[in-house]
Design a protein around this motif. Structure first.
Motif, PDB file in Angstrom:
ATOM      1  N   GLN A   1      27.616  18.132  31.689  1.00  0.00           N
ATOM      2  CA  GLN A   1      27.654  17.623  30.316  1.00  0.00           C
ATOM      3  C   GLN A   1      28.034  16.146  30.302  1.00  0.00           C
ATOM      4  OE1 GLN A   1      26.746  19.504  27.437  1.00  0.00           O
ATOM      5  NE2 GLN A   1      26.603  17.375  26.760  1.00  0.00           N
ATOM      6  N   ALA A   2      28.954  15.742  31.180  1.00  0.00           N
ATOM      7  CA  ALA A   2      29.357  14.337  31.259  1.00  0.00           C
ATOM      8  C   ALA A   2      28.176  13.457  31.678  1.00  0.00           C
ATOM      9  CB  ALA A   2      30.523  14.173  32.230  1.00  0.00           C
ATOM     10  N   VAL A   3      27.399  13.915  32.668  1.00  0.00           N
ATOM     11  CA  VAL A   3      26.220  13.158  33.112  1.00  0.00           C
ATOM     12  C   VAL A   3      25.217  13.059  31.969  1.00  0.00           C
ATOM     13  CG1 VAL A   3      24.229  13.194  34.667  1.00  0.00           C
ATOM     14  CG2 VAL A   3      26.513  13.682  35.571  1.00  0.00           C
ATOM     15  N   LEU A   4      24.968  14.162  31.286  1.00  0.00           N
ATOM     16  CA  LEU A   4      24.025  14.163  30.171  1.00  0.00           C
ATOM     17  C   LEU A   4      24.497  13.233  29.052  1.00  0.00           C
ATOM     18  CD1 LEU A   4      21.392  15.369  29.109  1.00  0.00           C
ATOM     19  CD2 LEU A   4      22.734  17.262  28.166  1.00  0.00           C
ATOM     20  N   ASP A   5      25.785  13.271  28.740  1.00  0.00           N
ATOM     21  CA  ASP A   5      26.340  12.407  27.697  1.00  0.00           C
ATOM     22  C   ASP A   5      26.160  10.931  28.045  1.00  0.00           C
ATOM     23  OD1 ASP A   5      27.104  14.653  26.276  1.00  0.00           O
ATOM     24  OD2 ASP A   5      29.216  14.524  26.874  1.00  0.00           O
ATOM     25  N   VAL A   6      26.435  10.570  29.296  1.00  0.00           N
ATOM     26  CA  VAL A   6      26.276   9.173  29.718  1.00  0.00           C
ATOM     27  C   VAL A   6      24.814   8.758  29.635  1.00  0.00           C
ATOM     28  CG1 VAL A   6      26.430   7.612  31.706  1.00  0.00           C
ATOM     29  CG2 VAL A   6      28.370   9.045  31.111  1.00  0.00           C
ATOM     30  N   LEU A   7      23.907   9.640  30.045  1.00  0.00           N
ATOM     31  CA  LEU A   7      22.478   9.318  29.952  1.00  0.00           C
ATOM     32  C   LEU A   7      22.048   9.076  28.505  1.00  0.00           C
ATOM     33  CD1 LEU A   7      20.809  11.644  32.584  1.00  0.00           C
ATOM     34  CD2 LEU A   7      20.719   9.156  32.506  1.00  0.00           C
ATOM     35  N   HIS A   8      22.565   9.880  27.588  1.00  0.00           N
ATOM     36  CA  HIS A   8      22.212   9.712  26.176  1.00  0.00           C
ATOM     37  C   HIS A   8      22.751   8.407  25.608  1.00  0.00           C
ATOM     38  CE1 HIS A   8      19.994  13.265  24.985  1.00  0.00           C
ATOM     39  NE2 HIS A   8      20.796  14.000  25.733  1.00  0.00           N
ATOM     40  N   GLN A   9      23.781   7.851  26.215  1.00  0.00           N
ATOM     41  CA  GLN A   9      24.374   6.600  25.734  1.00  0.00           C
ATOM     42  C   GLN A   9      23.657   5.362  26.278  1.00  0.00           C
ATOM     43  OE1 GLN A   9      28.414   7.049  27.000  1.00  0.00           O
ATOM     44  NE2 GLN A   9      28.827   8.695  25.545  1.00  0.00           N
ATOM     45  N   GLN A  10      22.747   5.543  27.213  1.00  0.00           N
ATOM     46  CA  GLN A  10      22.064   4.416  27.851  1.00  0.00           C
ATOM     47  C   GLN A  10      20.767   4.088  27.119  1.00  0.00           C
ATOM     48  OE1 GLN A  10      23.967   2.994  30.300  1.00  0.00           O
ATOM     49  NE2 GLN A  10      25.262   4.675  29.597  1.00  0.00           N
ATOM     50  N   ALA A  11      20.465   2.801  27.045  1.00  0.00           N
ATOM     51  CA  ALA A  11      19.220   2.359  26.419  1.00  0.00           C
ATOM     52  C   ALA A  11      18.033   2.544  27.365  1.00  0.00           C
ATOM     53  CB  ALA A  11      19.333   0.900  25.997  1.00  0.00           C
ATOM     54  N   ASP A  12      18.297   2.481  28.679  1.00  0.00           N
ATOM     55  CA  ASP A  12      17.243   2.576  29.681  1.00  0.00           C
ATOM     56  C   ASP A  12      17.579   3.659  30.697  1.00  0.00           C
ATOM     57  OD1 ASP A  12      15.770   0.310  28.703  1.00  0.00           O
ATOM     58  OD2 ASP A  12      17.294  -0.967  29.610  1.00  0.00           O
ATOM     59  N   ALA A  13      16.582   4.053  31.471  1.00  0.00           N
ATOM     60  CA  ALA A  13      16.788   5.007  32.562  1.00  0.00           C
ATOM     61  C   ALA A  13      17.756   4.400  33.575  1.00  0.00           C
ATOM     62  CB  ALA A  13      15.460   5.349  33.222  1.00  0.00           C
ATOM     63  N   ARG A  14      18.539   5.238  34.221  1.00  0.00           N
ATOM     64  CA  ARG A  14      19.546   4.788  35.189  1.00  0.00           C
ATOM     65  C   ARG A  14      19.392   5.538  36.499  1.00  0.00           C
ATOM     66  NH1 ARG A  14      21.586   0.169  33.202  1.00  0.00           N
ATOM     67  NH2 ARG A  14      22.006   0.441  31.001  1.00  0.00           N
TER      68      ARG A  14
END
Length: 140
Positions: free
Chosen positions: A22-35
Motif C-alpha cells: 500500500q505504501a508503494v502504491l500510495d507513493v506511485l499515486h503521488q508522482q506526476a511521472d513513472a518512477r
C-alpha cells in the motif's frame, strides 16, 4: 485502455494489500511521472524503513493485480506508474528521453479484442523507438 472505472474495478477486486504494498502504491499515486524501483525506494526510505527487495516484491505483486504498470526505458530500466488512462511514448535511443503521444492509436483494437478473448486486459502499452530531432542532427 480501460476507463478509470476499470482501474478502480481491478483495485476493488484485488486481495488485501500489505502495508508495504500500500505504501508503494500510495507513493506511485503521488508522482506526476513513472518512477524506477530505485527512485521509489529512495522516496519510501524518507517515510519508513523498507528494503529495496521489498520494494521490488511489492511492485511485482501490484503489477500482477493490475494496479500498476511498468514500461522499459531505452536502457532497459523499468519505470512504474499506477494504471490510469493511456499514455504512450516515442523514446529516443540516443538520449533516452521519452515523448508522450497525445492519443492512443490502439484503443479501438483493445475495445474489440477484450470481449473476444478469455483474458482480462488491465492495460496496454505502446512505445516507438528512434531518434529525437536534436539527436538526429547530432548524428548527421
Amino acid at each position: 485502455m480501460k476507463s478509470d472505472s476499470s482501474s478502480q474495478e481491478s483495485a476493488t477486486h484485488s486481495p488485501r494489500l500489505t502495508r508495504n504494498q500500500q505504501a508503494v502504491l500510495d507513493v506511485l499515486h503521488q508522482q506526476a511521472d513513472a518512477r524506477s524501483a530505485q527512485e521509489l525506494y529512495s522516496l519510501l526510505r524518507e517515510r519508513q524503513a523498507i528494503g529495496l527487495a521489498t520494494v521490488y516484491r511489492a511492485l511485482e505483486t501490484l503489477k500482477l493485480h493490475g494496479l500498476i504498470k511498468s514500461r522499459m526505458s531505452a536502457n532497459g530500466e523499468a519505470f512504474y506508474s499506477p494504471v490510469a488512462p493511456d499514455q504512450h511514448y516515442l523514446t529516443c535511443l540516443q538520449c533516452g528521453q521519452s515523448f508522450p503521444l497525445d492519443h492512443c492509436p490502439v484503443q479501438e483494437l483493445e475495445t474489440h479484442l477484450q470481449p473476444s478473448v478469455p483474458f482480462k486486459i488491465y492495460y496496454h502499452t505502446l512505445e516507438f523507438f528512434g531518434l529525437c530531432e536534436p539527436c538526429t542532427h547530432q548524428i548527421s
